[in-house]
Design an enzyme around this catalytic site. Structure first.
Site, mmCIF file in Angstrom:
data_model
loop_
_atom_site.group_PDB
_atom_site.id
_atom_site.type_symbol
_atom_site.label_atom_id
_atom_site.label_comp_id
_atom_site.label_asym_id
_atom_site.label_seq_id
_atom_site.Cartn_x
_atom_site.Cartn_y
_atom_site.Cartn_z
ATOM 1 N N CYS A 250 -16.205 -0.157 24.785
ATOM 2 C CA CYS A 250 -16.135 -0.028 23.334
ATOM 3 C C CYS A 250 -15.027 0.973 23.006
ATOM 4 C CB CYS A 250 -17.474 0.455 22.771
ATOM 5 S SG CYS A 250 -17.424 0.896 21.013
ATOM 6 N N CYS A 255 -17.778 6.799 22.770
ATOM 7 C CA CYS A 255 -18.794 5.802 23.105
ATOM 8 C C CYS A 255 -18.691 5.442 24.581
ATOM 9 C CB CYS A 255 -18.618 4.548 22.248
ATOM 10 S SG CYS A 255 -19.850 3.262 22.597
ATOM 11 N N CYS A 332 21.575 11.455 -16.154
ATOM 12 C CA CYS A 332 23.024 11.268 -16.218
ATOM 13 C C CYS A 332 23.513 10.307 -15.142
ATOM 14 C CB CYS A 332 23.706 12.628 -16.057
ATOM 15 S SG CYS A 332 25.507 12.560 -16.035
ATOM 16 N N CYS A 346 30.149 7.054 -10.255
ATOM 17 C CA CYS A 346 29.279 6.525 -11.315
ATOM 18 C C CYS A 346 28.115 5.771 -10.695
ATOM 19 C CB CYS A 346 30.087 5.604 -12.219
ATOM 20 S SG CYS A 346 29.076 4.708 -13.433
ATOM 21 N N CYS A 349 28.435 1.632 -11.629
ATOM 22 C CA CYS A 349 29.450 0.794 -10.975
ATOM 23 C C CYS A 349 29.833 1.282 -9.599
ATOM 24 C CB CYS A 349 30.693 0.695 -11.842
ATOM 25 S SG CYS A 349 31.607 2.254 -11.967
#
Length: 611
Positions: A250, A255, A332, A346, A349
């Site tokens: 398991c 376990c 901005c 920019c 663009c």
């Protein structure tokens, strides 16, 4: 067990003391039903029996004693089709000893030699027998079981150790079956080092480099310390599980149980005594009805860097000079790359900021972008960003719902544990009802836990469902929506409405029987919804034809018409009825949404009065 490194990895392990999946404890038999969805035929009733139910519906309510008997019959029926067995440590030891004894008896060899043979053949008794009787000498040579010593010292009183080259009396010298002499001190150091190196000590050979004689457990027990003997025994026990193709540990941390799996109906979900459910095939948490491949892709996607790249692609742009991604965090459009680049450009663009001015529409209104976009210059880059953004939003949609159902399941597990350990006894005292008659509450919570698990994985399934297959997508979303709405009603009832009966500050309400009827009805309805969902996903939504319509079979199952307890399925639900069904002949129950015949004054499913 001892070494956590030998354990399988596991995700999000839920641990509850009581084994609520099987209804058994650690002291009871260790065989378990695979899933409540396997035996759909158990939910079937004959048409004649349903008609008899109709006749008696107005005169009798739920008979909970009979329901308990039915549940026990169903449970025994499911047990008959189990395909896995939980093994405790004592069971593993017993099986291991039985195999060693069997090989020793058949081949007429010692138990130590039998253990060496079985380890070499991955604890397969049949493989040992086949290989041994095919060519005994070859097997002995390969494994290291010598019939005669390679080195003999019949009359020597003193012998020289082959490691430290010191001379010792004959009593201080130990040898394996090969006869190579080594002193006790060197043997102890050799064995201790091998055991500390890990499970490889199980295949220990003579220290002489030219010799391949096997070192058995008898020498380990006579020369090793108590701590090393314990380690060796643990390695030997673990090898019985890890080397076998039919058994696995398991994967839950801590376990110590193993699972023996027999190929059966194709369902790989198993549940350990520790209450952790996992998939036998991939050892991830139980994920039926989603296949292992989809689960692997989903887990990888959740942990990989792919979504980080999608976010970067959707929310940033590369600097035109140094190409590093930049996120716009102010209003901005004037962007400045970080040092040492410091390039100004920019945002719209991605052109040099020095080229901007009055002729480009002003420093803060770049019209180059719109013009270039109309000319098709930026179409490809923008399309990539838009696709990345849509992909990220789509992934977020499915992941949030997957994670929400996971957290809801965790909470439901905790609530179930508290219900079993605290609330049932309290409710039994308040309602003057034996706990055996409150079984319907535990069953409701068990259903919630299982349904949350199924619903969680349906979102992974939906994410990878191909977009062009619109009909299948609509069918899937309809089934998922029906199942989810049914589950939310059940969860609401079990979580909120039960509290009024546990509140000792106010006078307990007198309508506990109505609550019992409602919760049992919702449990049954929700189970039916999820049976339809699981069945459809396991069939690959094959009931949807190429024209985007559902076949008669799927219409029947989607509508909730699978025959079940309480007369369920005699009439279709309004949401999934076929075209030939006259909806005006039915009314929908406000509590469970079951579609009842127009003449009925009470809901056939939950016994709610018509309003």
């Amino acid at each position: 067990m001892d070494s956590e490194e030998d354990m399988h990895d596991a995700n999000d392990v839920e641990s509850v003391d009581d084994d609520f999946y099987s209804g058994e404890t650690e002291d009871t038999p260790m065989d378990y039903s695979c899933s409540e969805y396997d035996n759909n035929d158990e939910l079937e009733y004959d048409e004649e029996e349903e008609e008899e139910d109709d006749d008696d519906d107005d005169d009798a309510n739920f008979d909970f004693v009979e329901d308990d008997a039915d549940d026990s019959i169903d449970f025994e029926s499911r047990r008959a089709e189990q395909n896995f067995t939980i093994l405790k440590e004592i069971d593993i030891q017993q099986r291991q000893e039985d195999d060693i004894t069997r090989v020793s008896a058949v081949l007429s060899i010692s138990r130590v030699a039998s253990s060496i043979l079985l380890r070499h053949f991955n604890w397969s008794v049949s493989k040992v027998h086949d290989a041994w009787f095919a060519d005994e000498d070859r097997v002995r040579k390969t494994v290291g079981l010598l019939e005669e010593p390679v080195v003999k010292f019949p009359n020597a009183r003193e012998l020289t150790c082959g490691i430290c080259f010191e001379t010792f009396p004959r009593d201080s010298i130990k040898s394996a079956a090969c006869g190579h002499p080594f002193c006790t001190t060197c043997w102890e150091g050799y064995i201790r080092t091998s055991i500390n190196d890990g499970p490889g000590c199980l295949m220990l050979r003579c220290p002489d480099p030219s010799c391949g004689a096997a070192i058995g457990q008898d020498m380990i027990n006579s020369l090793a310390s108590d701590e090393d003997k314990e380690k060796y025994s643990r390695y030997l026990l673990r090898s019985y599980i890890e080397d076998s193709k039919k058994t696995k540990w398991c994967p839950a941390p801590g376990c110590e149980h193993a699972v023996n799996f027999e190929a059966g109906n194709g369902n790989y979900d198993v549940t350990c005594l520790c209450s952790y459910g996992f998939c036998w095939n991939c050892t991830e948490e139980a994920h039926r009805p989603v296949d292992c491949g989809t689960v692997a892709k989903w887990i990888l996607k959740n942990s990989a860097e792919s979504e980080n790249m999608n976010w970067i692609l959707a929310n940033s742009k590369p600097c035109p000079k140094c190409k590093r991604p930049i996120e716009k965090n102010q209003g901005c459009m004037h962007m400045t790359c970080t040092p040492p680049c410091k390039f100004e450009f920019c945002w719209l663009c991605v052109g040099a900021w020095a080229d901007h001015g009055e002729r480009t529409g002003g420093f803060y209104a770049c019209n180059r972008y719109e013009a270039a976009k109309q000319e098709g210059v930026y179409d490809e880059a923008e399309k990539r960003r838009e696709m990345a953004k849509n992909s990220l939003e789509r992934y977020t949609h499915y992941y949030e719902r997957w994670a929400s159902n996971q957290s809801s399941r965790q909470k439901a597990l905790a609530d179930l544990h508290q219900m079993q350990t605290v609330h049932l006894e309290k409710l039994s005292d308040l309602q003057c009802t034996p706990e055996s008659q409150l079984k319907f509450i535990t069953e409701a919570w068990m259903q919630i836990v299982e349904c949350r698990r199924v619903l969680k994985w349906t979102y992974a399934y939906g994410y990878y469902l191909p977009e062009p297959e619109h009909a299948k997508k609509q069918f899937f979303e309809y089934l998922q929506g029906e199942a989810e709405s049914g589950l939310e009603r059940l969860h609401q009832c079990a979580e909120k409405e039960l509290q009024q009966f546990l509140n000792t500050e106010s006078k307990p309400p007198n309508d506990f029987n109505d609550f019992r009827t409602k919760l049992a009805g919702l449990t049954s309805v929700t189970r039916n919804y999820f049976e339809n969902l699981v069945r459809a996903l396991e069939n690959g939504l094959s009931d949807v034809d190429s024209n985007g319509a559902c076949s008669k079979t799927s219409t029947k199952s989607v509508g909730g018409s699978s025959k079940g307890r309480g007369g369920r399925g005699k009439t279709p639900r309004t949401g999934g009825s076929s075209k030939s069904t006259d909806v005006s002949n039915y009314w929908s129950c406000e509590q469970c949404t079951y579609a009842n015949v127009k003449s009925a004054t009470r809901c056939e499913m939950c016994n709610q009065q018509r309003r």
